[in-house]
Design an enzyme around this catalytic site. Sequence first.
Site, PDB file in Angstrom:
ATOM      1  N   ARG A  57       6.020 -14.830 -13.119  1.00 47.38           N
ATOM      2  CA  ARG A  57       5.962 -16.074 -12.353  1.00 47.38           C
ATOM      3  C   ARG A  57       6.917 -17.118 -12.915  1.00 47.38           C
ATOM      4  O   ARG A  57       7.073 -17.254 -14.124  1.00 47.38           O
ATOM      5  CB  ARG A  57       4.530 -16.633 -12.340  1.00 47.38           C
ATOM      6  N   ARG A  91       6.220 -21.164 -16.983  1.00 55.87           N
ATOM      7  CA  ARG A  91       5.221 -22.079 -17.528  1.00 55.87           C
ATOM      8  C   ARG A  91       4.678 -21.536 -18.846  1.00 55.87           C
ATOM      9  O   ARG A  91       4.610 -20.333 -19.053  1.00 55.87           O
ATOM     10  CB  ARG A  91       4.050 -22.253 -16.555  1.00 55.87           C
TER      11      ARG A  91
END
Length: 210
Positions: A123, A156
């Site tokens: 991601r 992240r």
Amino acid sequence: MNMIFLGAPGSGKGTQAEVVSEKLNIPAISTGNMLREAVKNGTPAGLAAQAYMVKGDLVPDETVIGIIQERIAKDDAKKGFILDGFPRTVEQAKALEDMGINIDLAVEIAVADEKICKRMGGRRVCEACGSSYHVEFKPTKVEGKCDICPGNVVQRVDDKPETVLSRLETYHEKTEPLRDFYSERGKLKSVPGQEEIADTTALTLKAIGV
């Protein structure tokens, strides 16, 4: 109808919560998004939560419950709501009951740990506009650059491998017991997560009778 969506980090429960939200015209409330926004804005709740989030630990109950109470008191949640990311412990589930909040249905999106690691490890998110990508399933047109704006696309902290493993360990230890909590109350529906989002959606809608 008041619902919660259960599942490990990266299971896709947030995506399914959004679909059901549109179908039933009730808000999907993601505590994860709310906390990340609070961290970004430097609010007191965000500052309190930040130290826990970067390690993959659960944010203390009092911080999360305060945010939830404020959110479900809004007008758009009067006819029902979907909680995504709360409760995360049996203690939090009991706190909801103590607050007089009835949960009609708990929907679990079940995905194996190895698939979770693959999903989350790939991601990426735009630092500027928040658009989401995946190196395998939804890559950017230009590596490291957002398709929507000039922002940089990054991984992240809570999607890094070591944090993902920590989050999964925390999930199995503290959140998975919620399955039994809601099953004993006759409110649990388990949906096996599929490779294609649309297939998971079909099973989810069937499980809740929509």
